[in-house]
Design a protein around this motif. Structure first.
Motif: not given
Length: 217
Positions: A118-125
């Motif tokens: 979830l954190l990885s996806s948020f930062l990427s987006h």
């Protein structure tokens, strides 16, 4: 480059879970955005336990920051991202509600075993894909890319009860003598601190310390 940065790559024998790498990320930190996945990969490649301890962005905690400082950070991160070969630059500042909304989903994501995703996806987006995470359309992209159900996420979105988590993590970070994000700590099997440093450009030192600890065995 005057002083080439050592590689973070690790190809030696793996740890058996006796060491722990603590990662202190912030969802509004450009430096976190370009280092989070690399920190996760380092833990995976070396076999150490990974403990992710999110904190609130400094400006959301009342720490003042000038416009000049903010511009420098974004520009410096672009330079660091190029050096590291990671995507960055197409960003949509997630300050405020986007961070709160994502963190409100974090306890549920932990239960689902997808909190790191979830954190990885948020930062990427937010920092590489230019997605506006301030609305449901953008946050849905974040959630689904993390392998989570958007329908289920909506039942947790905005719920209270998560607020103590980032504050406790901040206090732990400060007690370790670390002041900003991303910060990292390497702990031994007894929870004793072996190394604690601030900065995405210090990951190579953790790879080296992990190798040193394994060589001692």
């Amino acid at each position: 480059m005057i002083a080439p940065r050592p590689d973070v790559a690790f190809d030696g024998p793996k740890d058996t879970g006796t060491l722990t790498l603590e990662v202190y990320p912030s969802l509004r930190s450009p430096y976190t955005a370009i280092s989070f996945d690399r920190a996760v990969k380092l833990a995976r490649d070396t076999g150490v336990n990974l403990s992710v301890r999110p904190v609130l962005p400094m400006v959301m905690r009342g720490v003042p920051a000038t416009r000049e400082k903010g511009m420098y950070i974004f520009m410096d991160t672009a330079r660091e991202a190029r050096e590291a070969g990671v995507p960055y630059g197409n960003f949509y500042d997630p300050i405020g509600d986007p961070v709160r909304r994502c963190y409100s989903l974090y306890p549920w994501a932990v239960e689902q075993g997808r909190s790191t995703e979830l954190l990885s996806s948020f930062l990427s987006h937010a920092f590489a894909r230019g997605v506006n995470t301030n609305n449901d359309r953008g946050l849905r992209k974040v959630v689904e890319a993390a392998g989570l159900s958007w329908d289920e996420a909506q039942t947790h979105l905005g719920n209270p009860g998560w607020e103590d988590m980032p504050e406790q993590n901040r206090l732990a970070m400060y007690e370790a003598g670390l002041w900003g994000v991303p910060s990292f700590r390497l702990l031994d099997e007894n929870g004793e601190q072996l190394l604690a440093l601030w900065g995405q450009d210090r990951l190579w030192l953790f790879a080296r310390e992990i190798q040193r600890q394994l060589d001692k065995r």
